[in-house]
Design an enzyme around this catalytic site. Structure first.
Site, PDB file in Angstrom:
ATOM      1  N   GLY A 232       0.619  -1.063  -0.190  1.00 48.51           N
ATOM      2  CA  GLY A 232       0.010   0.009   0.384  1.00 48.51           C
ATOM      3  C   GLY A 232       1.360   1.245   0.154  1.00 48.51           C
ATOM      4  O   GLY A 232       2.513   1.180  -0.020  1.00 48.51           O
ATOM      5  N   GLY A 233       0.012   2.367   0.463  1.00 49.43           N
ATOM      6  CA  GLY A 233       0.783   3.607   0.655  1.00 49.43           C
ATOM      7  C   GLY A 233       1.835   4.117   1.242  1.00 49.43           C
ATOM      8  O   GLY A 233       3.551   3.833   0.613  1.00 49.43           O
ATOM      9  N   PHE A 234       1.866   3.188   2.361  1.00 53.84           N
ATOM     10  CA  PHE A 234       2.841   3.038   3.731  1.00 53.84           C
ATOM     11  C   PHE A 234       3.036   1.721   4.357  1.00 53.84           C
ATOM     12  O   PHE A 234       4.008   1.372   4.961  1.00 53.84           O
ATOM     13  CB  PHE A 234       2.572   4.104   4.465  1.00 53.84           C
ATOM     14  CG  PHE A 234       2.473   5.906   4.390  1.00 53.84           C
ATOM     15  CD1 PHE A 234       3.856   6.266   4.731  1.00 53.84           C
ATOM     16  CD2 PHE A 234       1.984   5.873   3.482  1.00 53.84           C
ATOM     17  CE1 PHE A 234       4.127   7.730   4.013  1.00 53.84           C
ATOM     18  CE2 PHE A 234       1.457   7.516   3.367  1.00 53.84           C
ATOM     19  CZ  PHE A 234       2.562   8.190   3.023  1.00 53.84           C
ATOM     20  N   ALA A 235       1.797   0.884   3.701  1.00 50.09           N
ATOM     21  CA  ALA A 235       2.248  -0.099   4.716  1.00 50.09           C
ATOM     22  C   ALA A 235       2.264  -2.016   4.046  1.00 50.09           C
ATOM     23  O   ALA A 235       2.154  -1.232   2.731  1.00 50.09           O
ATOM     24  CB  ALA A 235       1.151  -0.723   5.434  1.00 50.09           C
ATOM     25  N   GLN A 236       3.025  -3.195   4.423  1.00 46.50           N
ATOM     26  CA  GLN A 236       2.790  -3.931   3.359  1.00 46.50           C
ATOM     27  C   GLN A 236       2.069  -4.913   4.079  1.00 46.50           C
ATOM     28  O   GLN A 236       2.162  -4.796   5.472  1.00 46.50           O
ATOM     29  CB  GLN A 236       4.578  -4.778   3.300  1.00 46.50           C
ATOM     30  CG  GLN A 236       5.006  -3.786   2.170  1.00 46.50           C
ATOM     31  CD  GLN A 236       6.640  -3.971   2.318  1.00 46.50           C
ATOM     32  OE1 GLN A 236       6.747  -4.336   3.306  1.00 46.50           O
ATOM     33  NE2 GLN A 236       6.593  -4.310   1.467  1.00 46.50           N
ATOM     34  N   VAL A 237       1.580  -5.252   3.598  1.00 50.63           N
ATOM     35  CA  VAL A 237       0.244  -7.022   4.416  1.00 50.63           C
ATOM     36  C   VAL A 237       0.972  -7.756   3.918  1.00 50.63           C
ATOM     37  O   VAL A 237       0.830  -8.313   2.399  1.00 50.63           O
ATOM     38  CB  VAL A 237      -1.126  -6.586   3.867  1.00 50.63           C
ATOM     39  CG1 VAL A 237      -1.794  -7.858   4.419  1.00 50.63           C
ATOM     40  CG2 VAL A 237      -1.334  -5.225   4.079  1.00 50.63           C
ATOM     41  N   LYS A 253      -0.208  -6.633   8.937  1.00 56.13           N
ATOM     42  CA  LYS A 253      -0.258  -5.096   8.117  1.00 56.13           C
ATOM     43  C   LYS A 253       1.485  -4.006   8.550  1.00 56.13           C
ATOM     44  O   LYS A 253       1.124  -4.003   9.797  1.00 56.13           O
ATOM     45  CB  LYS A 253      -1.674  -4.148   8.211  1.00 56.13           C
ATOM     46  CG  LYS A 253      -1.229  -3.090   7.051  1.00 56.13           C
ATOM     47  CD  LYS A 253      -2.712  -1.872   6.929  1.00 56.13           C
ATOM     48  CE  LYS A 253      -2.746  -0.971   6.175  1.00 56.13           C
ATOM     49  NZ  LYS A 253      -3.743  -0.219   5.872  1.00 56.13           N
ATOM     50  N   ASP A 348     -11.474   5.393   1.550  1.00 57.60           N
ATOM     51  CA  ASP A 348     -10.695   5.122   0.319  1.00 57.60           C
ATOM     52  C   ASP A 348     -11.490   4.006   0.060  1.00 57.60           C
ATOM     53  O   ASP A 348     -10.638   3.037  -0.507  1.00 57.60           O
ATOM     54  CB  ASP A 348      -9.548   4.555   0.496  1.00 57.60           C
ATOM     55  CG  ASP A 348      -8.278   4.643  -0.693  1.00 57.60           C
ATOM     56  OD1 ASP A 348      -8.897   5.032  -1.820  1.00 57.60           O
ATOM     57  OD2 ASP A 348      -7.432   3.633   0.297  1.00 57.60           O
TER      58      ASP A 348
END
Length: 434
Positions: A232-237, A253, A348
């Site tokens: 994502g914008g600032f994160a990884q899942v 996350k 979003d």
């Protein structure tokens, strides 16, 4: 990572599409306890077999096979170069997002920026997603270094808005709200704050490269990473097994800088959404908050997103059945009505953030209207609450300013720089769906 495959009972289909048997073999390997070494060999053999075949140059299924191989590789750069040399999916935005993410992890800011630019100049599809990824990259860059030479976003837009409006996503607003609700958050079940940096055996930054089977230890539990991250914008899942138990699967996350706001939104959903609708809005088990990272532990759904469904129809060239389009539309409108009725805005709302839910029981007409019985487990699940807005923290007559920066989904008020409230995101018609 889900690899699309088709029933291979029709041998004629396999002859017309030789990639199909490989897709099935890869899926079986992913579902089994096969080692990373054995899986990588299957992937590498598949890549070697088809990388020069023009039939698969622009096939998103073949791109996903490359991405699976990349996940287990320590040589990202050369693999990407090979993909470039063989013209693999140069028109797919996911290629540029992943390569730029790799370069960003190595702090090669300019190279990452140029990758985004290259993909945009090539009009890689979906172009809107790639443009948004570039904007988010620049936002991250501005947080870490002075990126004024690269930043193209007009930060002065808000100056043209009414001073009485509030940007709910600005750093100052978020900081002020978190300070105000901190006593409340300390009482949340599953909230584990720490002033120390994360100090586990596995560096969280290393998960961006080869992550499968690595163990992340937090809160007395061991999370075995499975599959490549969703960025994502600032994160990884990441998909993860709790204590290596494949029957207990969660989504991790991992975000830097740490961001506790999303956990607040999840706990407010727990309090405000009726029990018979809660499965439509996800659940967060706990948040581990460190000085450098936050790790949110959530439920994991394995059936992909609504965007994946849309893309699967686009690949086959067939339209989604009208009744299914109507069903998903009803689901989305019902979710928005429920949220807005309890003073929550998602912020979003789009196909990427809507996970598919399937009931394990047979569906009949009974219970559809009331969403009871098997229908309670069928439908969509809205996730990614990082841009959520809690209206209970603002005056009743509040009007917001600010741009969601979600290209293609910005409401008219954002486009015209006017105040907005619930409209935030417009549900965009996608011609590939119906």
């Amino acid at each position: 990572m889900t690899v699309m495959y088709t029933d291979l009972s029709d041998n004629a289909s396999s002859l017309l599409d030789p990639l199909l048997p490989w897709l099935l073999s890869i899926k079986k390997a992913l579902d089994s306890s096969i080692s990373s070494l054995e899986l990588n060999k299957i992937l590498l053999d598949c890549i070697g077999t088809f990388k020069h075949n023009p039939q698969y140059k622009n096939d998103p299924r073949f791109l996903k096979i490359w991405l699976l191989y990349l996940e287990g590789s320590d040589d990202f750069e050369n693999v990407f170069k090979e993909m470039e040399e063989n013209n693999i999916c140069r028109g797919n935005s996911l290629l540029y997002e992943l390569y730029a993410g790799f370069l960003e992890a190595k702090e090669n800011w300019k190279e990452a920026y140029m990758v985004y630019q290259t993909g945009i100049l090539r009009k890689a599809e979906p172009l809107e997603r790639l443009e948004r990824a570039k904007v988010l990259f620049l936002d991250r860059l501005s947080y870490r270094i002075n990126a004024s030479s690269l930043q193209k976003t007009d930060y002065n837009e808000s100056m043209e808005m009414e001073k009485s409006c509030v940007n709910p996503w600005s750093a100052s607003t978020t900081k002020e709200l978190l300070e105000r609700i901190n006593p409340q958050m300390m009482k949340y079940a599953g909230y584990h704050p720490s002033k120390k940096a994360y100090s586990g055996d596995v560096a969280l930054s290393s998960l961006q490269n080869s992550s499968r089977n690595k163990i992340v230890k937090i809160g007395g539990k061991k999370y075995e990473i499975k599959g490549c991250p969703v960025k994502g914008g600032f994160a990884q899942v990441y998909k993860a097994y709790v204590n290596s138990n494949p029957d207990e699967v969660v989504a991790l996350k991992i975000q830097r800088p740490p961001f506790p706001w999303e956990f607040h939104m999840y706990r407010q959903l727990d309090q405000r959404i009726p029990d018979n609708q809660s499965s439509s809005f996800g659940y967060a088990h706990r948040l581990h908050l460190f000085s450098d990272y936050s790790i949110l532990v959530c439920d994991y759904l394995s059936h992909g997103t609504l965007q994946d469904v849309i893309n699967s129809y686009a690949v086959t060239g067939k339209p989604m059945e009208e009744v299914l389009c109507i069903y998903y539309t009803i689901e989305m409108l019902h979710m928005l009505e429920t949220l807005h009725g309890v003073g929550i805005i998602h912020g979003d709302f789009k196909p990427d953030n809507l996970l598919i839910r399937y009931s394990r029981s047979n569906l009949t007409e009974d219970g559809f209207k009331e969403r009871s019985g098997p229908w309670r487990d069928q439908g969509l699940c809205l996730v990614d609450w990082g841009r959520g807005i809690d209206l209970h923290l603002f005056p009743d007559d509040i009007e917001f300013e600010g741009d969601c920066r979600t290209s293609g989904f910005r409401c008219v008020e954002m486009q015209e720089r006017k105040p907005w409230t619930f409209q935030v995101i417009v549900i965009k018609h996608t011609k590939s769906t119906c």
